[in-house]
Design a protein around this motif. Structure first.
Motif, short mmCIF file in Angstrom:
data_model
loop_
_atom_site.label_atom_id
_atom_site.label_comp_id
_atom_site.label_asym_id
_atom_site.label_seq_id
_atom_site.Cartn_x
_atom_site.Cartn_y
_atom_site.Cartn_z
N UNK A 1 0.81 -1.21 0.00
CA UNK A 1 0.00 0.00 0.00
C UNK A 1 0.85 1.27 0.00
N UNK A 2 1.94 1.25 0.76
CA UNK A 2 2.85 2.41 0.80
C UNK A 2 3.54 2.61 -0.55
N UNK A 3 3.93 1.50 -1.19
CA UNK A 3 4.54 1.60 -2.51
C UNK A 3 3.56 2.18 -3.52
N UNK A 4 2.30 1.77 -3.41
CA UNK A 4 1.27 2.33 -4.29
C UNK A 4 1.13 3.83 -4.04
N UNK A 5 1.11 4.22 -2.76
CA UNK A 5 1.00 5.64 -2.42
C UNK A 5 2.19 6.43 -2.93
N UNK A 6 3.38 5.84 -2.86
CA UNK A 6 4.58 6.50 -3.35
C UNK A 6 4.52 6.68 -4.87
N UNK A 7 4.11 5.65 -5.57
CA UNK A 7 3.96 5.74 -7.03
C UNK A 7 2.87 6.73 -7.41
N UNK B 1 2.12 9.47 -5.77
CA UNK B 1 2.69 10.81 -5.65
C UNK B 1 3.67 11.11 -6.78
N UNK B 2 4.42 10.09 -7.20
CA UNK B 2 5.32 10.28 -8.34
C UNK B 2 4.51 10.52 -9.62
N UNK B 3 3.36 9.87 -9.73
CA UNK B 3 2.49 10.08 -10.88
C UNK B 3 2.01 11.53 -10.95
N UNK B 4 1.74 12.13 -9.79
CA UNK B 4 1.28 13.52 -9.75
C UNK B 4 2.36 14.50 -10.20
N UNK B 5 3.59 14.03 -10.34
CA UNK B 5 4.68 14.87 -10.82
C UNK B 5 4.81 14.82 -12.35
N UNK B 6 4.05 13.92 -13.01
CA UNK B 6 4.07 13.84 -14.46
C UNK B 6 3.09 14.86 -15.05
N UNK B 7 3.17 15.04 -16.34
CA UNK B 7 2.27 15.99 -17.01
C UNK B 7 0.82 15.56 -16.83
N UNK B 8 0.55 14.25 -17.00
CA UNK B 8 -0.82 13.77 -16.86
C UNK B 8 -1.29 13.87 -15.42
N UNK B 9 -0.41 13.57 -14.50
CA UNK B 9 -0.76 13.64 -13.09
C UNK B 9 -1.08 15.06 -12.65
N UNK B 10 -0.26 16.01 -13.07
CA UNK B 10 -0.50 17.41 -12.71
C UNK B 10 -1.81 17.90 -13.29
#
Length: 225
Positions: free
Chosen positions: A197-203, A205-214
């Motif tokens: 679950x923590x790894x999913x949460x980390x990924x 947050x990293x996704x939110x740093x991408x163009x699509x995530x933002x």
């Protein structure tokens, strides 16, 4: 809490069994179950993330209010409430994921206490069954460290948090003994669930740093500010 978690446990048992038949390993089945749960909760997680992004965007107005009403705490509370209502900020929404995960976590605990003795995995070869705690305490330490790292990492470089870096470091460090206390003697499968679950949460947050995530993160916030 048991009354809330028991119906969830009833659902999780056949679901985990189904995943075991597909994966032929209980450890992989737990990872798949964690992925399923986190994907199910993603809309709520996204809502919380958008609230964080929105609070960051209106931070200058809040700072201005605090300066203007620093000697009038009652007026400050009222004006802050108006700002929140104007932009659709819901402070209590920040606790949505925690509140949703609590009965699920308790259901997982109940599941592995009652059924874990028949489960094992090549992923954790140093324990005989999933009902046991980790004798080397490797998984509790990894789980606590990942939870700490995830909480410390901002949503994105441009949309971080309303608290300072020092406060985030202190909060993250305080989380380590808290999670160690919870997981130190917990069933090893629960630690595996927490790590996944923590790894999913980390990924996430990293996704939110991408163009699509933002774009996804700021869609609602941009429309309101």
């Amino acid at each position: 809490m048991h009354a809330l978690s028991q119906p969830i446990t009833v659902v999780l048992v056949p679901l985990l069994t189904l995943l075991f038949h597909l994966a032929q390993d209980w450890g992989i089945a737990v990872l798949l179950l964690t992925l399923f749960v986190r994907l199910l909760l993603f809309p709520f997680s996204l809502r919380v993330a958008r609230q964080q992004a929105l609070q960051m965007k209106i931070k200058p107005e809040l700072v201005s209010l605090r300066e203007r009403y620093k000697d009038k705490p009652t007026d400050l509370i009222m004006e802050t409430k108006k700002i929140y209502e104007k932009y659709g900020v819901k402070p209590m929404a920040m606790f949505t994921i925690a509140l949703l995960q609590m009965p699920i976590f308790m259901a997982m605990y109940s599941l592995f206490i009652t059924h874990g003795a028949t489960m094992s995995s090549f992923l954790i070869p140093w324990v005989l069954t999933f009902a046991e705690s980790d004798p080397w305490h490797v998984l509790p330490i990894v789980a606590a460290s990942l939870a700490c790292l995830t909480s410390f990492l901002p949503l994105s470089p441009g949309v971080g948090t309303t608290i300072s870096t020092q406060q985030r470091i202190l909060t993250a460090l305080l989380m380590i003994p808290f999670f160690l206390l919870i997981l130190w003697k917990a069933p090893v499968a629960l630690c595996l669930y927490w790590i996944a679950g923590s790894l999913f949460g980390l990924l996430e947050r990293l996704f939110y740093r991408t163009v699509w995530g933002k774009s996804l993160l700021n869609r609602k916030a941009s429309a309101q500010v």
